[in-house]
Design an enzyme around this catalytic site. Sequence first.
Site, PDB file in Angstrom:
ATOM      1  N   GLY A  10      -1.650  -7.077  12.161  1.00  0.00           N
ATOM      2  CA  GLY A  10      -0.334  -6.937  12.769  1.00  0.00           C
ATOM      3  C   GLY A  10       0.654  -6.465  11.733  1.00  0.00           C
ATOM      4  N   CYS A  11       1.891  -6.804  11.898  1.00  0.00           N
ATOM      5  CA  CYS A  11       2.948  -6.378  10.981  1.00  0.00           C
ATOM      6  C   CYS A  11       2.612  -6.788   9.557  1.00  0.00           C
ATOM      7  CB  CYS A  11       4.264  -7.013  11.402  1.00  0.00           C
ATOM      8  SG  CYS A  11       5.619  -6.684  10.262  1.00  0.00           S
ATOM      9  N   PHE A  12       2.705  -5.844   8.636  1.00  0.00           N
ATOM     10  CA  PHE A  12       2.332  -6.170   7.256  1.00  0.00           C
ATOM     11  C   PHE A  12       3.295  -7.129   6.590  1.00  0.00           C
ATOM     12  CE2 PHE A  12       3.404  -1.414   6.366  1.00  0.00           C
ATOM     13  CZ  PHE A  12       4.762  -1.600   6.555  1.00  0.00           C
ATOM     14  N   TRP A  13       4.533  -7.238   7.063  1.00  0.00           N
ATOM     15  CA  TRP A  13       5.459  -8.202   6.481  1.00  0.00           C
ATOM     16  C   TRP A  13       4.895  -9.615   6.590  1.00  0.00           C
ATOM     17  CZ3 TRP A  13      10.517  -6.622   9.437  1.00  0.00           C
ATOM     18  CH2 TRP A  13      10.939  -5.349   9.017  1.00  0.00           C
TER      19      TRP A  13
END
Length: 177
Positions: A10-13
């Site tokens: 998912g979102c790399f953050w």
Amino acid sequence: MMQTLVLGGGCFWCTEAVYVKVRGVTDVESGYCNGQTVAPTYDEVCTGRTGHNEVVKLEYDPKQVSTRELLEIFFVIHDPTTLNRQGNDVGTQYRSGIYFTTPEQAEEARALIAELAAARAFGQPIVTEVLALANYSAAEDYHQDFFERNPYQGYCMAVAAPKVAKFKKTFTRLVRD
């Protein structure tokens, strides 16, 4: 000897926010991989036309944390049963993926997925792709260490912070001092 493993959850953050806290992980870099475009921008990846996945590249010391442990964390902090989606983030760039750099990592990933599937750990089929790392490039500077620099940003508080808390609770022995 250090190893490299790349994960798309998912979102790399969010993924980065967890792995920077793992003992034995010496570097975490947000980036893009396994698409057709060379060195795509974030905006290009978000169109879904580059084929890239948002990922984190982990450099780690296998004497301190094993590939298996890194993968166990991965399967706890994201949903490996949703194709091209994590929560409200939808698109091929949010697919679940393990991108290996050694044959041993591939074997470890496939074995763990088989174990989880046999145990019906998620109640749905696991759709995580397991592929050799290809066409990796680092994300723009403003994406690096995003959670660390923006802990009170809405997305970080709502999505990344709970993943970090879940990691710390579930894997106490692997939390960096």
